[in-house]
Design a protein around this motif. Structure first.
Motif, PDB file in Angstrom:
ATOM      1  N   ILE A  52       7.367   7.263   5.558  1.00 56.98           N
ATOM      2  CA  ILE A  52       6.036   7.894   5.557  1.00 56.98           C
ATOM      3  C   ILE A  52       5.235   6.894   6.080  1.00 56.98           C
ATOM      4  O   ILE A  52       4.714   5.987   5.439  1.00 56.98           O
ATOM      5  CB  ILE A  52       5.672   8.532   4.224  1.00 56.98           C
ATOM      6  CG1 ILE A  52       6.606   9.630   3.775  1.00 56.98           C
ATOM      7  CG2 ILE A  52       4.285   9.399   4.728  1.00 56.98           C
ATOM      8  CD1 ILE A  52       6.465  10.189   2.476  1.00 56.98           C
TER       9      ILE A  52
ATOM     10  N   HIS B   2       1.157   6.246   7.068  1.00 59.83           N
ATOM     11  CA  HIS B   2      -0.089   6.641   6.959  1.00 59.83           C
ATOM     12  C   HIS B   2      -1.137   5.877   7.976  1.00 59.83           C
ATOM     13  O   HIS B   2      -1.464   4.496   7.829  1.00 59.83           O
ATOM     14  CB  HIS B   2      -0.688   6.392   5.746  1.00 59.83           C
ATOM     15  CG  HIS B   2       0.095   7.252   4.425  1.00 59.83           C
ATOM     16  ND1 HIS B   2      -0.099   8.559   4.168  1.00 59.83           N
ATOM     17  CD2 HIS B   2       1.270   6.959   3.916  1.00 59.83           C
ATOM     18  CE1 HIS B   2       0.745   8.976   3.268  1.00 59.83           C
ATOM     19  NE2 HIS B   2       1.614   7.797   3.042  1.00 59.83           N
TER      20      HIS B   2
ATOM     21  N   ARG C  12       1.313  10.466   9.139  1.00 64.85           N
ATOM     22  CA  ARG C  12       0.226  11.121   8.349  1.00 64.85           C
ATOM     23  C   ARG C  12      -1.276  10.450   8.756  1.00 64.85           C
ATOM     24  O   ARG C  12      -1.268   9.138   8.982  1.00 64.85           O
ATOM     25  CB  ARG C  12       0.253  11.228   6.760  1.00 64.85           C
ATOM     26  CG  ARG C  12       1.625  11.865   6.286  1.00 64.85           C
ATOM     27  CD  ARG C  12       1.759  12.054   4.996  1.00 64.85           C
ATOM     28  NE  ARG C  12       2.920  12.714   4.506  1.00 64.85           N
ATOM     29  CZ  ARG C  12       3.389  12.595   3.009  1.00 64.85           C
ATOM     30  NH1 ARG C  12       2.484  12.140   2.405  1.00 64.85           N
ATOM     31  NH2 ARG C  12       4.539  13.391   2.982  1.00 64.85           N
TER      32      ARG C  12
ATOM     33  N   ASP D 226      -3.917   9.776   6.852  1.00 64.25           N
ATOM     34  CA  ASP D 226      -4.760   9.339   5.779  1.00 64.25           C
ATOM     35  C   ASP D 226      -4.292   8.231   5.398  1.00 64.25           C
ATOM     36  O   ASP D 226      -3.643   7.207   6.089  1.00 64.25           O
ATOM     37  CB  ASP D 226      -4.467  10.207   4.820  1.00 64.25           C
ATOM     38  CG  ASP D 226      -3.018  10.394   4.361  1.00 64.25           C
ATOM     39  OD1 ASP D 226      -2.364   9.300   4.421  1.00 64.25           O
ATOM     40  OD2 ASP D 226      -2.366  11.541   4.087  1.00 64.25           O
ATOM     41  N   GLU D 227      -5.112   7.503   4.215  1.00 60.59           N
ATOM     42  CA  GLU D 227      -5.398   6.362   3.923  1.00 60.59           C
ATOM     43  C   GLU D 227      -4.000   5.856   3.383  1.00 60.59           C
ATOM     44  O   GLU D 227      -3.536   4.770   3.211  1.00 60.59           O
ATOM     45  CB  GLU D 227      -6.266   6.068   2.992  1.00 60.59           C
ATOM     46  CG  GLU D 227      -7.771   6.061   3.489  1.00 60.59           C
ATOM     47  CD  GLU D 227      -7.935   4.688   3.998  1.00 60.59           C
ATOM     48  OE1 GLU D 227      -7.307   3.773   3.940  1.00 60.59           O
ATOM     49  OE2 GLU D 227      -9.120   4.843   4.771  1.00 60.59           O
ATOM     50  N   GLY D 228      -3.253   6.945   2.606  1.00 63.12           N
ATOM     51  CA  GLY D 228      -2.033   6.653   1.833  1.00 63.12           C
ATOM     52  C   GLY D 228      -2.193   5.918   0.286  1.00 63.12           C
ATOM     53  O   GLY D 228      -3.601   5.590   0.070  1.00 63.12           O
TER      54      GLY D 228
ATOM     55  N   ALA E 293       1.091   1.433  -1.367  1.00 60.01           N
ATOM     56  CA  ALA E 293       1.700   1.731  -0.277  1.00 60.01           C
ATOM     57  C   ALA E 293       1.717   0.222   0.306  1.00 60.01           C
ATOM     58  O   ALA E 293       0.837  -0.554   0.311  1.00 60.01           O
ATOM     59  CB  ALA E 293       0.892   2.284   0.945  1.00 60.01           C
TER      60      ALA E 293
ATOM     61  N   ARG F 115       1.318  -2.576   3.145  1.00 62.53           N
ATOM     62  CA  ARG F 115       0.333  -2.957   4.179  1.00 62.53           C
ATOM     63  C   ARG F 115       0.144  -4.487   4.600  1.00 62.53           C
ATOM     64  O   ARG F 115       0.949  -5.087   3.951  1.00 62.53           O
ATOM     65  CB  ARG F 115      -1.244  -2.593   3.684  1.00 62.53           C
ATOM     66  CG  ARG F 115      -1.498  -1.109   3.102  1.00 62.53           C
ATOM     67  CD  ARG F 115      -2.727  -1.057   2.719  1.00 62.53           C
ATOM     68  NE  ARG F 115      -3.143   0.311   2.650  1.00 62.53           N
ATOM     69  CZ  ARG F 115      -2.942   1.047   1.634  1.00 62.53           C
ATOM     70  NH1 ARG F 115      -2.045   0.687   0.619  1.00 62.53           N
ATOM     71  NH2 ARG F 115      -3.299   2.423   1.515  1.00 62.53           N
TER      72      ARG F 115
ATOM     73  N   ALA G 269      -0.536   2.150   6.452  1.00 69.11           N
ATOM     74  CA  ALA G 269       0.115   2.000   5.227  1.00 69.11           C
ATOM     75  C   ALA G 269       1.498   2.584   5.281  1.00 69.11           C
ATOM     76  O   ALA G 269       1.480   3.756   5.894  1.00 69.11           O
ATOM     77  CB  ALA G 269      -0.787   2.556   4.306  1.00 69.11           C
ATOM     78  N   VAL G 270       2.526   2.056   4.745  1.00 63.69           N
ATOM     79  CA  VAL G 270       3.750   2.857   4.772  1.00 63.69           C
ATOM     80  C   VAL G 270       4.318   2.849   3.427  1.00 63.69           C
ATOM     81  O   VAL G 270       4.347   2.045   2.422  1.00 63.69           O
ATOM     82  CB  VAL G 270       4.642   1.780   5.365  1.00 63.69           C
ATOM     83  CG1 VAL G 270       6.077   2.335   5.368  1.00 63.69           C
ATOM     84  CG2 VAL G 270       4.404   1.540   6.830  1.00 63.69           C
ATOM     85  N   VAL G 271       4.941   4.329   3.023  1.00 64.93           N
ATOM     86  CA  VAL G 271       5.539   4.361   2.042  1.00 64.93           C
ATOM     87  C   VAL G 271       7.142   4.797   2.146  1.00 64.93           C
ATOM     88  O   VAL G 271       7.442   5.526   3.016  1.00 64.93           O
ATOM     89  CB  VAL G 271       4.863   5.582   1.471  1.00 64.93           C
ATOM     90  CG1 VAL G 271       5.762   6.333   0.095  1.00 64.93           C
ATOM     91  CG2 VAL G 271       3.484   5.535   1.032  1.00 64.93           C
TER      92      VAL G 271
END
Length: 969
Positions: A875, A877, A904, A906-908, A912, A914, A922-924
């Motif tokens: 995901i 962000h 997405r 948003d900030e996440g 996440a 970075r 930001a990556v999840v």
């Protein structure tokens, strides 16, 4: 329909890379095969045929010396030249490389003399032309050896017809150039101090001298002031590092700009020298240091003006020794005198130093008007012994003449004899030892001396009839020449500005003679008919004709009864090599004059660049080159000079045998050759590692192109990623061409290596492997990718061919077995339409997002959460609007090589992943959902949607159906 999935080996349905181009290069075995192939197909002749009618680009080869195997400096030099000539040949020029060799001179004579001594033969008892033939044969042997070694390096040139300075035509042309100087009045015989090698028994030029540390005797010597004047009874004190030159002293130089004083000794603690009450004159800045050296206390009495100094004369400190030295010693003003060291007074021996000679000659008229004999004595002979002009230490000395240097270059007894005589006369103020830089012959590595001898010179400052001199012509030519690096211009200019007249004569046997006749006063016979006979004989028989029996009568003809003397000196070999432009550039129709480029080591500012400049300016009014390129020297890895004694040498033969010539060439291409470079095992290994990455990239392209059917996709229909790669090729084309134009090869290699490793292997190829391996034959994406890989291969292999001729030839023939050689190709023409700056800017943003995703997945891989990125569906962000806009419409899962991806706005979450340098992303991590495709290994929701191929995705099922229809399944 029946399920046939169990019968399918999916790996065999993939378009996996297939190539016989091996991963392990095996260059030491492969390269000699390619050399043999090039020779068999006459590649050099094919290059010349293909280039007919094109604009010529000529790099003139500075000739190496033909007396041994090549070393790493040769390899660096020749590879650089080869890169240049190949790069221009592949860019539409007729770039012919003609190798050459310097064949005359002392090193070869020494080798033959060593052989004579081993056999008990005496050179002087052998007819000169018999000796010269042995020298010629020796040089010819090494030309053959070096030719093979250069070809093994991948050097392409006219090795069947090289130029050599000992070729009969070359010797005739060298003689012709000398006669031009003679006929124009630039050649003269003069008696001047020149650097003389006692060991080699010949004069040397600056280019033949190198400086090494040397420990010398130093002496402070007292000269008694003569006559009735206020300074009568005092002493002028000089300092010198060459006590043996004191017998040649004829004057003392001082400077009107220096403050001098009269000093009195007040106390002495020495075994010899001044005692209390003695008065001596020193430069004020040097008095304290001088008195301390002599262990004296002193007081200053008064100033001594320059006018006072100019009005006095001194007695020679050796007056009466052997009944000689009874002449007055005048004081002369001199610009060269400083108060940096010594005493502020310079002992002036006009037969032993250039500045001494100049000061003496400048004052000659004034001295003669005062009744002073201005003849310059010959105090030291060619073997380093004092002559009769040095009474008391010369032949009249008990036990024979003292010697400055012996045949082995060791210090003789001359300094000791002079110092002893000075002590006996109470004329030694102090003595010591000093380690300093001193001139040595670059051949024998032994110290040289300055010695006044009759030699043949070329005027530097004589008006040549057009208000120019050789010096002014040369300086203008330097200003008109391009230098790479630019600092070379100032260096060569400084040498020309300060150099003395060019000494041409050498007292040896192997070389082109100074083929002139002169009277006893040194006046040269200027007779065109005589010159013509000389040149015709040299053309037919070589320079041996000058030394043949009856040569004088043959050449003088009807003037043989006149009192002309045949000169027997030979020419400085730098005149030979400085004349190479005449019998190569001018005389060969496949070349042109002037050359576009001369390239040699930085030491050639005083060597080949220098002598070629003077020779050409003296006879043609300009330099024989438009551009001068210099390279530095190759040092060991620790920065020390390579030497046999240190055991830190690297030999090109070893590198070629162990790793291959292309590894050595890659080092040349990556090094900053304008400066000194370093080479050793670690440096070689670094280049082996870089080469392996480069080779694997080429290998992957070859493997993928095994499935290429040559179909093209119009630019407008290509996916963005393919258009991005074409844009990058357009950018690289400009970098590569500019790099070759500017002789900046390290920029080319660094740029192409980074592109191949970072942008291709780790980005474009990584992304497109799925499409190339798995897409259906009809896929536009796959066709476009193959087209781009085909174009990448063509561009990269051709661009690299001048630097890595073996590897690129092997790769080219693997791709095009029906073609003859990549070296017969031209650089690709890159369409301007490929350039797309807006697309590149957009993809820079896409790659920023990709970098954050791959960074997050790398952590999961290291933690063994996943084994492959295809197991992920992260995901992402993104708050940065520009980044969101850039990725819009793109399959980011394909670009990030994941099975899925969710974007997405948003900030996440705070935890996440970075990257600090990519803001707003930001990556999840999330696992991919769906079922793993048995063919592509992607996780999708449509695996099994096609009942005929239930183990694969819909995309792969369609590809399999198409392969079956084509009979490939």
């Amino acid at each position: 329909m029946t399920d046939t999935s169990e019968k399918i080996d999916y790996s065999k349905t993939l378009n996996l890379p297939q190539t016989d181009f091996p991963m392990r290069a095996g260059l030491p075995q492969k390269e000699p095969e390619l050399v043999a192939r090039w020779q068999k197909m006459s590649l050099y002749k094919r290059l010349r045929e293909d280039a007919k009618g094109r604009e010529k680009f000529v790099l003139h080869d500075g000739p190496p010396y033909a007396n041994g195997n090549i070393h790493i400096g040769h390899a660096l030099n020749k590879v650089l030249k080869d890169i240049i000539t190949r790069s221009f040949q592949m860019r539409g020029y007729d770039s012919n490389y003609v190798p050459g060799w310097d064949c005359h001179g002392l090193p070869i004579e020494w080798k033959i003399e060593e052989q004579y001594r081993a056999k008990g033969k005496n050179k002087d008892e052998v007819p000169v032309n018999e000796f010269r033939k042995e020298c010629r044969d020796f040089a010819q042997h090494w030309i053959k050896v070096q030719s093979e070694e250069f070809k093994r390096l991948g050097i392409e040139g006219d090795f069947e017809n090289p130029y050599t300075t000992m070729n009969f035509h070359a010797e005739a042309r060298i003689a012709g150039e000398l006669l031009k100087f003679a006929m124009s009045g630039q050649l003269y015989r003069g008696s001047k101090p020149v650097m003389w090698s006692v060991v080699e028994r010949t004069a040397l030029a600056e280019a033949e001298v190198e400086y090494h540390d040397h420990e010398s005797d130093t002496v402070w010597v007292k000269f008694p002031v003569m006559g009735e004047n206020e300074l009568s009874g005092t002493f002028v004190v000089i300092w010198t590092t060459t006590p043996w030159t004191i017998p040649g002293n004829r004057a003392i130089s001082y400077s009107p700009r220096i403050a001098y004083g009269l000093y009195e000794v007040t106390g002495a603690e020495n075994d010899f020298g001044p005692q209390a009450g003695e008065k001596l004159i020193f430069a004020d800045a040097l008095a304290e240091e001088s008195f301390a050296k002599a262990k004296l206390t002193y007081k200053r009495l008064r100033d001594v003006s320059a006018d006072e100094l100019g009005a006095i004369t001194c007695a020679h400190p050796l007056k009466g020794l052997g009944g000689g030295y009874k002449f007055p010693v005048p004081l002369l003003p001199g610009e060269h005198v400083t108060d940096d060291a010594g005493t502020g007074f310079v002992h002036t021996a006009p037969g032993h130093g250039r500045e001494d000679f100049d000061a003496w000659m400048d004052a000659r008229g004034q001295l003669e008007s005062r009744g002073i004999d201005t003849a310059i004595p010959f105090t030291v002979d060619d073997a380093g012994y004092f002559t009769k002009d040095a009474p008391g230490v010369g032949p009249d000395r008990e036990g024979g003449p003292a010697r400055v240097i012996d045949d082995k270059g060791k210090k003789g007894d001359a300094n000791g004899a002079v110092i002893e005589a000075l002590i006996e006369r109470n004329m030694l103020f102090a003595r010591g030892r000093l380690k300093h830089s001193y001139p040595h012959s670059w051949r024998s590595k032994k110290p040289v001396i300055f010695r006044n001898t009759p030699q043949w010179f070329v005027h530097m400052d004589k008006d040549l009839g057009d208000a120019t001199t050789l010096r002014t012509r040369a300086l203008k030519a330097i200003d008109d020449t391009r230098f790479v690096p630019a600092a070379g211009q100032a260096r060569l200019r400084a040498m020309i500005e300060d150099r003395p007249d060019w000494v041409l004569s050498r007292q040896r046997a192997w070389g082109v003679p100074i083929c002139v006749f002169a009277d006893e006063d040194g006046n040269v016979l200027k007779d065109e008919a005589v010159n013509q006979r000389i040149l015709e004989a040299f053309e037919a028989e070589g320079a041996d004709a000058w030394f043949a029996e009856g040569a004088r009568e043959r050449f003088l003809g009807e003037r043989a009864g006149e009192p002309w003397r045949q000169v027997t000196d030979i020419l400085d070999v730098w005149f030979d090599s400085g004349s190479t432009h005449t019998f190569t550039l001018e005389d060969r129709p496949d070349l042109k004059w002037p050359a576009d480029v001369y390239l040699e080591g930085s030491d050639q500012h005083r060597g080949w660049f220098h002598s070629s400049l003077l020779e050409s300016c003296g006879t043609r009014g300009r330099a024989p080159y438009d551009t001068v390129i210099t390279h530095g020297f190759t040092m060991a890895e620790d920065g020390r000079k390579m030497s046999k004694s240190l055991g830190n040498q690297t030999f090109p033969q070893d590198i070629m045998n162990q790793s291959g010539a292309d590894i050595l060439r890659l080092w040349v291409g990556t090094t900053d050759y304008w400066e000194d470079q370093r080479l050793g095992k670690n440096v070689i290994q670094t280049n082996v590692d870089a080469y392996r990455k480069l080779r694997n990239t080429v290998r992957w392209m070859l493997g993928s192109l095994a499935h290429d059917e040559g179909e093209d996709v119009p630019l407008a229909q290509m996916p963005e990623l393919e258009r991005l790669m074409l844009h990058r090729l357009a950018e690289l084309d400009a970098v590569v061409r500019a790099g070759y134009d500017n002789f900046d090869f390290k920029r080319i290699i660094r740029t192409l290596l980074d592109f191949m490793v970072i942008e291709l292997s780790a980005f474009y190829f990584d992304i497109r492997k799925d499409a190339l391996y798995c897409d259906a034959p009809s896929s536009t994406r796959r066709k476009a990718s193959l087209q781009v890989v085909r174009t990448l291969f063509d561009c990269l292999v051709k661009w690299l061919a001048p630097i890595l001729p073996f590897t690129t030839e092997e790769a080219w023939l693997a791709r095009h077995p029906d073609k003859e050689s990549v070296h017969l190709e031209q650089f690709p023409a890159v369409p301007a339409s490929w350039k797309d700056d807006a697309l590149a800017a957009k993809w820079r943003k896409i790659r920023q997002v990709r970098r954050v995703v791959t960074g997050a997945l790398e952590i999961e891989r290291k933690e063994k959460t996943i084994g492959s990125s295809l197991e992920a569906a992260p995901i992402v962000h993104i708050t940065d609007a520009e980044l969101r806009e850039a990725i819009g419409g793109h399959d980011m899962a394909d670009i990030c090589i994941t099975s899925g991806i969710e974007i997405r706005e948003d900030e996440g979450p705070a935890d996440a992943f970075r990257l600090d340098d990519v803001k707003g992303v930001a990556v999840v991590f999330a696992r991919a959902h769906g079922i793993k495709c048995a063919r592509s290994w992607r996780y999708t929701d449509d695996v099994g949607s096609d009942p005929e191929f239930p183990e694969v995705s819909a995309r792969d099922a369609a590809a399999l159906r198409e392969l079956r229809a084509l009979g490939r399944l």
